[in-house]
Design an enzyme around this catalytic site. Structure first.
Site, PDB file in Angstrom:
ATOM      1  CB  CYS A  44      48.300  44.598  47.381  1.00  0.00           C
ATOM      2  SG  CYS A  44      47.952  43.101  48.303  1.00  0.00           S
TER       3      CYS A  44
ATOM      4  CG  HIS B  39      50.023  43.497  43.546  1.00  0.00           C
ATOM      5  ND1 HIS B  39      50.974  43.078  44.452  1.00  0.00           N
ATOM      6  CD2 HIS B  39      48.843  42.981  43.970  1.00  0.00           C
ATOM      7  CE1 HIS B  39      50.391  42.345  45.381  1.00  0.00           C
ATOM      8  NE2 HIS B  39      49.101  42.264  45.112  1.00  0.00           N
TER       9      HIS B  39
ATOM     10  CG  ASN C 220      49.677  38.944  46.834  1.00  0.00           C
ATOM     11  OD1 ASN C 220      50.410  39.880  47.118  1.00  0.00           O
ATOM     12  ND2 ASN C 220      48.372  39.072  46.705  1.00  0.00           N
TER      13      ASN C 220
HETATM   14  N1  ACO Z   1      43.033  24.033  46.367  1.00  0.00           N
HETATM   15  C1  ACO Z   1      42.068  23.289  45.842  1.00  0.00           C
HETATM   16  N2  ACO Z   1      40.801  23.727  45.677  1.00  0.00           N
HETATM   17  C2  ACO Z   1      40.548  24.978  46.058  1.00  0.00           C
HETATM   18  C3  ACO Z   1      41.517  25.821  46.633  1.00  0.00           C
HETATM   19  C4  ACO Z   1      42.811  25.306  46.782  1.00  0.00           C
HETATM   20  N3  ACO Z   1      43.820  26.008  47.305  1.00  0.00           N
HETATM   21  N4  ACO Z   1      40.955  27.015  46.900  1.00  0.00           N
HETATM   22  C5  ACO Z   1      39.680  26.940  46.514  1.00  0.00           C
HETATM   23  N5  ACO Z   1      39.419  25.705  46.016  1.00  0.00           N
HETATM   24  C6  ACO Z   1      38.175  25.200  45.491  1.00  0.00           C
HETATM   25  C7  ACO Z   1      36.978  25.930  46.001  1.00  0.00           C
HETATM   26  O1  ACO Z   1      36.598  25.435  47.262  1.00  0.00           O
HETATM   27  C8  ACO Z   1      35.966  25.644  44.928  1.00  0.00           C
HETATM   28  O2  ACO Z   1      35.434  24.350  45.135  1.00  0.00           O
HETATM   29  P1  ACO Z   1      33.876  24.051  44.874  1.00  0.00           P
HETATM   30  O3  ACO Z   1      33.646  24.340  43.425  1.00  0.00           O
HETATM   31  O4  ACO Z   1      33.754  22.611  45.242  1.00  0.00           O
HETATM   32  O5  ACO Z   1      33.132  24.984  45.771  1.00  0.00           O
HETATM   33  C9  ACO Z   1      36.803  25.594  43.645  1.00  0.00           C
HETATM   34  O6  ACO Z   1      38.167  25.401  44.077  1.00  0.00           O
HETATM   35  C10 ACO Z   1      36.736  26.856  42.828  1.00  0.00           C
HETATM   36  O7  ACO Z   1      36.915  27.961  43.710  1.00  0.00           O
HETATM   37  P2  ACO Z   1      36.866  29.422  43.163  1.00  0.00           P
HETATM   38  O8  ACO Z   1      37.057  30.372  44.301  1.00  0.00           O
HETATM   39  O9  ACO Z   1      35.683  29.602  42.294  1.00  0.00           O
HETATM   40  O10 ACO Z   1      38.197  29.429  42.254  1.00  0.00           O
HETATM   41  P3  ACO Z   1      38.697  30.536  41.284  1.00  0.00           P
HETATM   42  O11 ACO Z   1      38.906  29.958  39.958  1.00  0.00           O
HETATM   43  O12 ACO Z   1      37.887  31.794  41.397  1.00  0.00           O
HETATM   44  O13 ACO Z   1      40.141  30.838  41.871  1.00  0.00           O
HETATM   45  C11 ACO Z   1      41.322  32.384  43.284  1.00  0.00           C
HETATM   46  C12 ACO Z   1      40.290  31.291  43.213  1.00  0.00           C
HETATM   47  C13 ACO Z   1      42.658  31.843  42.803  1.00  0.00           C
HETATM   48  C14 ACO Z   1      41.462  32.862  44.734  1.00  0.00           C
HETATM   49  C15 ACO Z   1      40.874  33.544  42.378  1.00  0.00           C
HETATM   50  O14 ACO Z   1      39.541  33.931  42.674  1.00  0.00           O
HETATM   51  C16 ACO Z   1      41.769  34.735  42.516  1.00  0.00           C
HETATM   52  O15 ACO Z   1      42.905  34.707  42.111  1.00  0.00           O
HETATM   53  N6  ACO Z   1      41.261  35.817  43.048  1.00  0.00           N
HETATM   54  C17 ACO Z   1      42.078  36.995  43.307  1.00  0.00           C
HETATM   55  C18 ACO Z   1      42.488  36.898  44.702  1.00  0.00           C
HETATM   56  C19 ACO Z   1      43.859  37.396  44.972  1.00  0.00           C
HETATM   57  O16 ACO Z   1      44.774  37.353  44.196  1.00  0.00           O
HETATM   58  N7  ACO Z   1      43.982  37.890  46.171  1.00  0.00           N
HETATM   59  C20 ACO Z   1      45.230  38.352  46.635  1.00  0.00           C
HETATM   60  C21 ACO Z   1      45.081  39.536  47.473  1.00  0.00           C
HETATM   61  S1  ACO Z   1      44.401  40.833  46.575  1.00  0.00           S
HETATM   62  C22 ACO Z   1      45.529  41.448  45.659  1.00  0.00           C
HETATM   63  O17 ACO Z   1      46.675  41.290  45.911  1.00  0.00           O
HETATM   64  C23 ACO Z   1      45.079  42.232  44.485  1.00  0.00           C
END
Ligand code: ACO
Length: 325
Positions: free
Chosen positions: A114, A252, A282
């Site tokens: 990215c 980004h 993204n």
């Molecule tokens: N729909 C519904 N529930 C979901 C989904 C979904 N799509 N994805 C995960 N969950 C659930 C999980 O299973 C978990 O359930 P549990 O509590 O029963 O185990 C719950 O939601 C919480 O999951 P977390 O991973 O703790 O959720 P979080 O609030 O951390 O959000 C996210 C997840 C959105 C991926 C966040 O961590 C994030 O934005 N991280 C950055 C990742 C990113 O942007 N990556 C892109 C590439 S890197 C870059 O470009 C910089």
């Protein structure tokens, strides 16, 4: 002395739009979960017959048109991508073929996930300032839908496809001043210790396959906020600038919450940030050039504005660029 200016902007999104409700039909998720966690409502997805090169070619043509340049003027093409058409040759060569770059044109791909666009811009800027090329196309293009695991709700809801491009031209200036239009400075960074936190499950020399995206979302989130905020502040401090000297922040587009946290950390209101994440999700190395083009087309980014681009991605890599438009 030679400097380089951005003289044209373009982008292209594949026509097919997939909503969060559409995704809820294939994985256990909801519009409410995706929107509140990421700010994403829709993403564009490449159809059969579309690929990273076809999206890049459309974005490149739009950038050339906006720069009022002929393809034959281009003597350097740098494509940032994590999703090339082929393992080799470089997808940049397909852009050259399609637009008809000059006979002395160089073309290559840059892979920094990215962070790729600012890495690619940095390469092209250095080559123009070093006299190795006169006019460059710098493109970010991705078909991340092809490397998403469509059974993994924790990743597949986050990504989309698209391309953005800029045209850079070398100019003679008396001095390298922040007051002049042009690319003032880029910072590019990497920490390979974080390699496994955001990584494809395969690759040509390990699995003979390209693999699918996996990531540790929480760690990525934390590092994205810290690395992007810190590199912005470092680049400003290095040039005796204040956060309020920047007209537009073009980050980004990974997650709205990441951008909100960065805005809070550097104490700048969110309305000084160009946002596309809601509509595009993204798009990795394409997200910054698409956001630049969106900012220009909407009339928010104007000639003479000082822009801060900042990003972070797999590797981990992160980067920032200071440009007067
Ligand atoms: N729909 C519904 N529930 C979901 C989904 C979904 N799509 N994805 C995960 N969950 C659930 C999980 O299973 C978990 O359930 P549990 O509590 O029963 O185990 C719950 O939601 C919480 O999951 P977390 O991973 O703790 O959720 P979080 O609030 O951390 O959000 C996210 C997840 C959105 C991926 C966040 O961590 C994030 O934005 N991280 C950055 C990742 C990113 O942007 N990556 C892109 C590439 S890197 C870059 O470009 C910089």
């Amino acid at each position: 002395m030679l400097t380089s200016r951005i003289i044209g902007f373009g982008s292209f999104l594949p026509p097919k739009i997939v909503t969060n409700d559409d995704l809820a039909k294939i994985v256990d998720t909801s519009d409410e979960w995706i929107f509140t966690r990421t700010g994403i409502r829709t993403r564009h997805i490449a159809s059969d017959g579309e690929s990273t090169s076809t999206l890049a070619i459309e974005a490149a043509k739009n950038a050339l048109k906006s720069a009022k340049m002929e393809a034959s003027d281009i003597d350097l093409i740098v494509l940032a991508t994590a999703t090339p058409d082929k393992t080799f040759p470089a997808t940049a060569s397909l852009i050259q073929k399609a637009i008809g770059g000059s006979k002395t044109c160089a073309a290559f791909d840059v892979g920094a996930a990215c962070s790729g666009f600012v890495y690619a811009l940095s390469c092209a800027d250095g080559m123009l300032k070093g006299g190795l090329a006169k006019t460059a196309l710098v493109v970010g293009s991705e078909t991340l839908s092809r490397v998403c695991d469509w059974t993994d709700r924790t990743t597949c809801v986050l990504f989309g496809d698209g391309a953005g491009a800029v045209v850079l031209k070398a100019f003679e200036e008396n001095e390298h001043s922040i007051k002049n239009k042009g690319i003032y400075e880029n910072l590019i960074r990497s920490d390979g210790n974080m390699f496994d936190l955001l990584v494809s499950t395969g690759g040509p020399s390990t699995s003979e396959l390209c693999g699918k995206i996996t990531m540790n979302g929480r760690e990525v989130y934390k590092h994205a906020v810290n690395n992007i905020s810190n590199i912005i502040l470092e680049l400003l401090a290095k040039n005796n600038l204040k956060t309020t000297d920047i007209d537009w922040y073009v980050p980004h587009q990974a997650n709205l919450r990441i951008i909100e946290s960065i805005a809070e950390k550097i104490d700048i209101p969110l309305d000084r940030f160009i946002l596309t994440i809601g509509e595009t999700a993204n798009i990795s190395s394409a997200s910054i050039p698409i956001a630049l083009d969106t900012g220009i087309k909407s009339g928010r980014i104007k000639s003479g504005d000082l822009i801060m681009m900042a990003t972070m991605g797999g590797g981990f890599t992160w980067s920032a660029g200071l440009v007067r438009i």
